[in-house]
Design a protein around this motif. Structure first.
Motif, short mmCIF file in Angstrom:
data_model
loop_
_atom_site.label_atom_id
_atom_site.label_comp_id
_atom_site.label_asym_id
_atom_site.label_seq_id
_atom_site.Cartn_x
_atom_site.Cartn_y
_atom_site.Cartn_z
N ALA A 98 0.84 -1.20 0.00
CA ALA A 98 0.00 0.00 0.00
C ALA A 98 0.87 1.25 0.00
O ALA A 98 2.01 1.24 0.45
CB ALA A 98 -0.92 0.00 1.22
N PHE A 99 0.33 2.34 -0.50
CA PHE A 99 1.03 3.63 -0.47
C PHE A 99 0.76 4.27 0.89
O PHE A 99 -0.38 4.62 1.21
CB PHE A 99 0.55 4.54 -1.60
N ILE A 100 1.79 4.41 1.71
CA ILE A 100 1.62 4.84 3.10
C ILE A 100 2.21 6.20 3.43
O ILE A 100 2.01 6.70 4.53
CB ILE A 100 2.23 3.79 4.06
N LEU A 101 2.92 6.82 2.48
CA LEU A 101 3.62 8.06 2.80
C LEU A 101 2.69 9.15 3.30
O LEU A 101 2.96 9.83 4.29
CB LEU A 101 4.40 8.57 1.59
N GLY A 102 1.57 9.33 2.59
CA GLY A 102 0.61 10.37 2.99
C GLY A 102 0.05 10.13 4.37
O GLY A 102 -0.03 11.04 5.20
N LEU A 109 15.19 10.25 -0.49
CA LEU A 109 14.56 8.95 -0.24
C LEU A 109 14.22 8.23 -1.55
O LEU A 109 13.94 7.04 -1.55
CB LEU A 109 13.27 9.13 0.58
N GLY A 110 14.24 8.98 -2.64
CA GLY A 110 13.92 8.39 -3.94
C GLY A 110 13.49 9.47 -4.91
O GLY A 110 13.03 10.54 -4.50
N ASP A 165 6.71 6.70 -5.53
CA ASP A 165 6.68 5.24 -5.35
C ASP A 165 8.01 4.73 -4.80
O ASP A 165 8.04 3.82 -3.95
CB ASP A 165 6.37 4.55 -6.68
N ALA A 166 9.13 5.32 -5.28
CA ALA A 166 10.45 4.89 -4.80
C ALA A 166 10.62 5.25 -3.32
O ALA A 166 11.13 4.46 -2.52
CB ALA A 166 11.54 5.53 -5.63
N ILE A 195 10.73 3.56 2.50
CA ILE A 195 10.21 3.77 3.85
C ILE A 195 9.46 2.53 4.33
O ILE A 195 9.59 2.12 5.49
CB ILE A 195 9.29 5.01 3.90
N ALA A 196 8.69 1.91 3.45
CA ALA A 196 7.97 0.69 3.81
C ALA A 196 8.94 -0.41 4.23
O ALA A 196 8.69 -1.17 5.17
CB ALA A 196 7.09 0.22 2.66
#
Length: 517
Positions: free
Chosen positions: A107-111, A147-148, A152-153, A158-159
């Motif tokens: 899953a996309f978790i950054l936000g 971080l990228g 997505d990177a 981070i994940a």
């Protein structure tokens, strides 16, 4: 936790740090790793606390149905209790494990992660703990291109870090609740040693911290307060707490914002309640934040020979006025000493690390030394440390110990410059070295070529110069030569040689040979 378990934990943590190592400098990936460790700690502490208070209702915190009237009612009650007991609040969906598992599943978790970190700080607004959590995660920049290159990177990296951290059991429910704090301190030390002066500025090697801590706690089992005016990451304050059964309150000041954030995290990670620490971010000499307060123990490792303004206005400042002199603008060492002495309680002890030059430089520094010793009798001991034991500098250093109510007028000098073992990049003090130094301080006994008690008359005779070789002979003195005896020996040898020469000539004459010249 056994030494083997601790070693394995440290290895896991360093492996996680290596995930980011190629992306940025040591001081930068330090902020991410330590920030995520802190978030994990807050989550696990919140989770454990909520489960305990919900236990009577037969509920687990993560079973509360968020978004429902009943669930929100439970969460409101938990929130009030948590803010009172812990000083912050996290919803079940905001816990570290929940976000880490979502990241592991792709899953996309950054936000969401940015929102959660902001929510931790926002949960404290208007409460007693607000100042201790204010902007605490500001150095954890999840939008950084380091971080990228793409979102997505960044998310993938981070994940991966969160997943690795989630797999580590910090055993917060065990009696040894300091495990995570120790792991955090281990990483701080690793970053300091690996990044040289820039990272080493905020960290005092544990061996030196231990000496300072044992000195200021001598004869005490409990402290009302401990203060560090240049507290860095807070590790020195916490080291003092290990030497006594209890420290009521911790005080400190730190100029660097990032390091100040680390210090606040470090306090909380070591189980210090937000009610029991008072750390401030400002320049200690120019803008002191604890005016009028006195402390029972004071420890510090100020930046060596730092510059400061030395404005004439400071001559009216209570910290400096009685000396009539200010430390030079190019070297603030004694300005820190004067500041600390102003905050030292009458029954307290103070230990500060300084460069050797502070012991013998003249001018204003010499006048300040003289006033402290001759007029006040506050200097208790001078301990010379080995060279090259601090990160980022190889200069020899010393510890100066001060007390306001002393029962003696002599000053103890200890030469521990040879108490070390050489490592690859720097020297370090062994446990036996630490014990010898602390024992010498506590017993104040004479020890040839190691410890000497100097009277004020002796120090005055040296012009208030505290250079340790003036008081402690480090090497065996050469035996005194008896010239008369040497001359007599030479004459005996000459006489013997004359006799030998006569016998050789007589022997050659008997054989009809020519005697050698």
């Amino acid at each position: 936790m056994t030494d083997e378990q601790k070693r394995k934990l440290e290895q896991k943590l360093w492996d996680i740090a290596n995930t980011l190592r190629g992306k940025m400098g040591a001081d930068e990936f330090r902020d991410y790793i330590l920030g995520f460790i802190f978030y994990k700690y807050l989550s696990e502490r919140m989770h454990g606390y909520a489960d305990r208070i919900l236990g009577d209702d037969g509920m687990a915190y993560t079973d509360i149905p968020e978004g429902t009237p009943q669930g929100e009612e439970f969460l409101s009650a938990v929130r009030d209790a948590s803010l009172e007991a812990l000083g912050y609040f996290l919803r079940p969906s905001e816990l570290f494990t929940a976000i880490a598992r979502r990241g592991a599943e792709g899953a996309f978790i950054l936000g969401d992660l940015k929102t959660i970190l902001n929510n931790i700080e926002r949960s404290t607004m208007g409460t007693e703990s607000e100042e201790d959590f204010d902007h605490l995660f500001e150095d954890l920049d999840l939008s950084s291109t380091k971080l990228g290159r793409t979102e997505d990177a960044k998310n993938e990296l981070i994940a991966k870090v969160l997943t690795h951290l989630d797999a580590i059991d910090f055993a917060l429910d065990d009696a040894d609740s300091d495990v995570l704090g120790d792991a955090y301190e281990y990483l701080i030390g690793q970053f300091a040693s690996g990044a040289g002066k820039k990272a080493g500025e905020f960290y005092t090697p544990q061996e030196v911290s231990t000496i300072l801590a044992r000195i200021v706690t001598t004869g005490k089992t409990r402290l009302r307060s401990v203060y560090d005016p240049t507290c860095g990451s807070g590790s020195l304050l916490l080291r003092v707490a290990r030497e006594v059964s209890q420290v009521d309150d911790f005080y400190g000041q730190e100029m660097n914002r990032t390091t100040y954030n680390l210090a606040r995290m470090n306090m909380i990670l070591h189980g210090v309640s937000y009610r029991n620490f008072n750390l401030r971010q400002e320049d200690t000499l120019e803008h002191p934040q604890h005016e009028g307060q006195l402390f029972e123990a004071i420890v510090a490792n100020p930046p060596f020979s730092a510059k400061w303004s030395a404005r004439p206005l400071f001559l009216t400042d209570d910290r400096f006025a009685q000396y009539g002199r200010l430390a030079p603008a190019s070297k603030a060492d004694f300005a820190f000493v004067q500041h600390m002495l102003a905050h030292l309680d009458d029954n307290g002890a103070m230990a500060v690390v300084l460069p050797h030059g502070a012991l013998f430089r003249g001018g204003a520094e010499g006048a300040i030394r003289e006033f402290i010793i001759r007029e006040k009798n506050w200097l208790d001991a001078v301990i010379g440390l080995p060279a090259n034991i601090f990160y980022g500098t190889g200069i020899p250093t010393c510890i100066m110990v001060f007390k306001k109510c002393r029962e003696t007028e002599d000053v103890l000098f200890v030469d521990a410059s040879g108490c070390f073992e050489k490592a690859k990049n720097q020297n370090y003090l062994r446990p036996a070295d630490i014990d010898r130094i602390v024992t010498a301080f506590r017993t104040r006994s004479e020890d040839p070529r190691f410890a000497h008690k100097a009277s004020r008359e002796e120090i005055a005779g040296n012009g208030w110069n505290l250079n340790i070789p003036r008081y402690v002979e480090s090497f065996e003195a050469e035996p005194e030569i008896d010239l008369a005896s040497v001359v007599a020996d030479i004459r005996r040898i000459d006489a013997a040689m004359v006799g030998i020469d006569a016998r050789i000539r007589a022997f050659c004459a008997e054989l009809g040979l020519e005697a050698p010249v």
